[in-house]
Write an enzyme that holds these catalytic residues in place. Structure first.
Site, mmCIF file in Angstrom:
data_model
loop_
_atom_site.group_PDB
_atom_site.id
_atom_site.type_symbol
_atom_site.label_atom_id
_atom_site.label_comp_id
_atom_site.label_asym_id
_atom_site.label_seq_id
_atom_site.Cartn_x
_atom_site.Cartn_y
_atom_site.Cartn_z
ATOM 1 C CG HIS A 1 22.550 -5.023 -13.305
ATOM 2 N ND1 HIS A 1 23.111 -4.261 -14.291
ATOM 3 C CD2 HIS A 1 21.853 -4.165 -12.520
ATOM 4 C CE1 HIS A 1 22.768 -2.999 -14.124
ATOM 5 N NE2 HIS A 1 22.019 -2.918 -13.051
ATOM 6 C CD GLU B 1 -3.874 5.317 -0.768
ATOM 7 O OE1 GLU B 1 -2.978 4.477 -0.681
ATOM 8 O OE2 GLU B 1 -4.187 5.867 -1.840
ATOM 9 C CG ASP C 1 0.287 5.225 0.982
ATOM 10 O OD1 ASP C 1 1.411 5.612 1.367
ATOM 11 O OD2 ASP C 1 0.009 5.032 -0.204
ATOM 12 C CB CYS D 1 -5.679 -3.302 -2.608
ATOM 13 S SG CYS D 1 -5.677 -1.528 -2.370
#
Ligand code: PEP
Ligand code: MG
Length: 853
Positions: A477, A714, A738, A785
């Protein structure tokens, strides 16, 4: 008076009066998952109209938060009632609150606990919504809340039936055992701390005794530590068994939640197998350098840093072993854990507020560790032997941490550090030691045996340039937090690290995992120059961030941001963002127990519009989940090919209520600024027509002015048929992530295919060109985008192809704008034409080499 009184001890129920006047809300509707998901406990919320919080019953004050916004009262029957004024009010650091009580005070029903300045809080915190929850849920059998408006001190708002001495952990449950079907663990790194914490928390909603089994091993699902000790990894099969009245319901719900990944994105590929140094037994093989001046470690967070070493030494707390009064010790331990819980919650809220919800999950898991039944059992057994609270607690958490650290799987072993972190926090509270925020000399490179997530959350980035630890791995972490904070870091370093005297000049290369010692002044100078150049460029880019992105020959491009939250919106404006090209609304839908309400959504969209102001527009993408991004509250059948399944708009049509709720929220917020709606994963013309029809129906019902509509491009079919789609919409935004995945038929998250899933592949560029051409035939504009908008090598090509708007990751806004100001649009057009004739992504990249800093 409806409260319990001292003269009636064996009561089985407690009535809690309204501590404030106002309107009641179900706790599930509080716009904060910590309360809505009942992580603190079950209860009720009040939107207050009065400003003095009164005791809802007789009791003793067992906790008063140092920020005075929260107080816990223990009733005579042992119920612990936490009252939390407002949301995120811990950040006000006490301003606006006047407490009238202190820990240990006994109060009568109706006595003033805390006065608060509602105007100040309303202006400076997220909300005034005040929660009243029972934190020791194991004492609760049933809890009934009322609704509507209430008057302080007059109306009962919660009726709690006590579970008596019986608690879910220790009771012998009755009924038949229910066993689940085999469940395959989908989580890329198995049931590690965060999903285990989600599971433990879910289990608390049931009375049944629930065990998770893997082969002959089993664990109490309410114990994060026990779950981690099982070391369940991805693709392993587990089963659940439960005994008790609600065993069936518990097994069904938990099976579903485990199969869906317990709030984790299970579409991401399994982490690449760790190098032997990280994955083998408890004493990892460390990389060793043969160069005395070079120290090796594992890269935890990339970047270069130059500075002077400073060794962090662990606090040694002095602890008395025995105590006289076990009851008092238990109370002290409970109070310290409750206080630690609030502190951890404050850190979690702060990290989330910084726009890092995934990092906040680390601290949410810490809260679960604090409530771990196995840990408490061990501590209590020491208390029963006459040990002090501090001694008992220390023995309990160190033993459990050591057990975790010995686990052969490094991913689980690294969570021992989290346990020590929360353990030390409670211990400090028990011995009255304050955790002073460490102060270091300027340009410090921290050296430590190990650091904790809490250390990271309080690190002063101005002073600490990087760190290097002996312990830890790239998946710890601490490493995750270092990466998110941009702090160069090395973990798992050679032990001689700790022999370095403080003040040694070193060069830390987080990317290579090296620490150069005794660097010559020349070397130091060169690295410093490189860092300085990078920083100077960043500073200049930031200075000019608000300037428009206009090429040297006058072509203007809008540079807007991809965001997921209100904080992101604020950050993007500060960095010169000219609007939002993509609000990924799924962020607010994920990792929670219920979908956000229409109200909650309207508030978020409206707040973002207000942050953006009238001159910047907001493009909101409707919910893009399903398939690879599951929602815990939306059961969906297993799909063989989730990326080709019910994703995005397809899932929305399957859940029309959810879509309609979101569209209504968008329409209701639209008056606050320039809002455009965008539908994801559109591949067929009928889909956009149907989506628009639903939007129009809701719009007419609400009587609100029309809003602009666009689609993500996309899916290759939409790019190929852009001309037809352009008749239906106002704009396109190309999702190159995509679009590339579907064009090249390569999973965008596949670790082996990663080098080839390149958005600069000529096939993708051809589709972008086709999209722009189709749009321009109907006078529509095109933005991008997807990730390639933030890729400096792609930027000249996208401009040249006719893209008008680049929606980029927030951090890259200044540099992409600066880059555009150096470009010549006519040259970009020539480059784009050339690129369309090329055959490979590599050839395209060679055409647009990166200009080095
Ligand atoms: C894209 O596919 O390029 C895109 C922006 O959407 P997401 O990455 O959210 O799928
Ligand atoms: Mg997409």
């Amino acid at each position: 008076m409806h409260t319990a009184t001292a003269s009636a001890p064996p009561q089985t129920s407690v009535s809690l009066l309204a501590p404030l006047s106002g309107s009641l809300f179900a706790i599930e509707h509080v716009p904060d998952p910590v309360f809505a998901q009942k992580m603190v406990g079950d209860g009720i919320a009040i939107d207050p109209t009065s400003q003095s919080l009164l005791a809802p019953c007789d009791g003793e004050i067992i906790q008063l938060h140092p920020s005075h916004h929260a107080v816990t009262l223990r009733t005579l029957q042992g119920l612990e009632v936490l009252m939390h004024i407002g949301l995120d009010t811990v950040a006000l650091r006490g301003k606006g609150f006047t407490p009238h009580v202190k820990v240990g005070d006994r109060v009568k029903t109706g006595e003033a606990l805390i006065d608060f300045d509602a105007d100040y809080i309303a202006l400076h915190a997220k909300s005034l919504l005040t929660e009243m929850v029972i934190t020791n849920g194991d004492r609760v059998q049933t809890l009934i809340g009322r609704s509507g408006s209430v008057t302080v001190g007059e109306d009962i708002i919660l009726e709690v039936t006590l579970a008596g001495a019986v608690d879910a952990e220790t009771a012998t449950p009755v009924g038949e055992q229910t066993t689940s079907a085999p469940i395959v663990i989908p989580n890329p790194i198995g049931l590690h701390a965060r999903p285990a914490a989600v599971l433990a928390n879910l289990a608390k909603h049931y009375q049944a005794k629930i065990q998770l089994h893997r082969g002959n091993d089993s664990a109490n699902v309410r114990s994060v530590i026990a779950l981690m000790n099982l070391q369940v990894v991805q693709k392993e099969t587990v089963t659940l068994t439960a005994i008790g009245a609600d065993a069936k319901a518990a097994v069904l719900a938990l099976t579903d939640a485990i199969a869906r990944g317990l709030g984790e994105d299970v579409s991401v590929p399994a982490v690449a197998p760790l190098k032997p140094a990280q994955s083998q037994q408890s004493q990892p093989l460390r990389p060793r350098s043969t160069d005395a001046n070079l120290l090796l470690g594992v890269s935890a967070s990339p970047g270069l840093a130059v500075g002077q070493t400073y060794r962090v030494r662990e606090d040694v707390l002095s602890i008395v072993e025995t105590a006289q009064n076990p009851v008092a010790e238990k109370q002290q331990l409970d109070a310290a854990i409750a206080q630690a819980m609030l502190e951890v919650e404050a850190v979690r809220a702060k990290v989330e507020e910084q726009g890092k919800p995934d990092k906040a999950a680390i601290f949410a898991a810490h809260r679960e560790l604090l409530a771990d039944p196995e840990l408490l059992d061990v501590a209590h057994s020491y208390l029963d032997q006459g040990k002090s609270a501090a001694f008992a607690w220390k023995q309990a958490f160190t033993a459990q941490a050591e057990q975790l650290a010995r686990l052969p799987n490094a991913l689980f072993a690294q969570r021992a550090n989290d346990l020590r972190d929360v353990g030390q926090r409670v211990l400090r509270l028990l011995v009255g030691a304050t955790a002073t925020a460490a102060s270091y000399p300027p340009n410090t490179i921290l050296l430590a045996e190990d650091l904790t997530p809490s250390d990271m959350a309080t690190l002063d980035r101005e002073v600490v340039k990087g760190f290097c630890t002996l312990a830890g791995g790239a998946t710890s972490h601490v490493a995750i937090l270092a990466r998110s904070m941009g702090v160069p870091a090395i973990v798992g370093a050679e032990p001689r690290l700790l022999e370095l005297p403080d003040g040694s000049s070193v060069i830390l290369d987080g990317s290579q995992g090296t620490l150069r010692l005794h660097a010559t002044p020349d070397e130091l100078e060169r690295v410093q120059q490189r860092i300085a150049q990078q920083q100077a460029r960043q500073t200049t880019d930031r200075q000019y961030a608000t300037y428009p992105a206009v090429t040297i020959d006058g072509y203007r491009v809008e540079v807007v941001a991809n965001i997921g939250s209100l904080n992101d919106a604020k950050e993007s404006v500060a960095l010169g963002g000219e609007g939002v090209g993509l609000l990924r609304t799924e962020v607010m839908f994920m990792a929670r127990a219920l979908a956000p309400s229409e109200e909650e959504q309207t508030t978020l969209y409206r707040s973002i519009l207000q942050v953006l102001g009238r001159d910047r527009s907001l493009i909101v993408r409707t919910l893009d989940v399903g398939g690879d991004k599951p929602l815990s509250y939306l059961p969906m059948p297993h799909e063989e090919n989730p990326f080709l399944g019910e994703r995005g708009i397809r899932m929305a049509f399957d859940q029309p209520d959810m879509l309609r709720t979101q569209l209504r929220a968008l329409l209701r917020a639209s008056g606050a600024g320039t809002l455009r709606v965008m539908f994801p994963m559109i591949g067929r013309l009928e889909e956009i027509q149907m989506a628009k029809a639903i939007l129009e129906e809701e719009r007419q019902r609400l009587g609100i002015a029309p809003i602009a509509v666009g689609i993500m491009i996309e899916v290759p079919s939409a790019a190929v048929m852009a001309e037809q789609f352009a008749k239906e919409v106002d704009f396109f935004s190309i999702g190159t992530n995509d679009l590339t995945q579907y064009t090249l038929a390569m999973d965008r998250g596949h670790p082996k295919l990663a080098p080839y899933v390149d958005s600069l592949h000529p096939a993708v560029l051809q589709l972008i060109a086709q999209t722009v051409k189709g749009a321009s035939q109907h006078g529509k504009w095109v933005g991008v985008c997807g990730g390639s908008a933030s890729d400096p090598q792609a930027v000249p090509l996208l401009l040249g192809l006719g893209v008008k708007e680049l929606s980029v990751s927030i951090a890259t806004i200044p540099s992409i704008k600066a880059q555009i100001r150096t470009l010549n649009f006519a040259h970009c057009q020539t480059l784009a034409k050339q690129a369309l004739t090329l055959s490979t992504a590599a050839a395209v990249r060679a055409l647009c080499p990166l200009v080095d800093e």
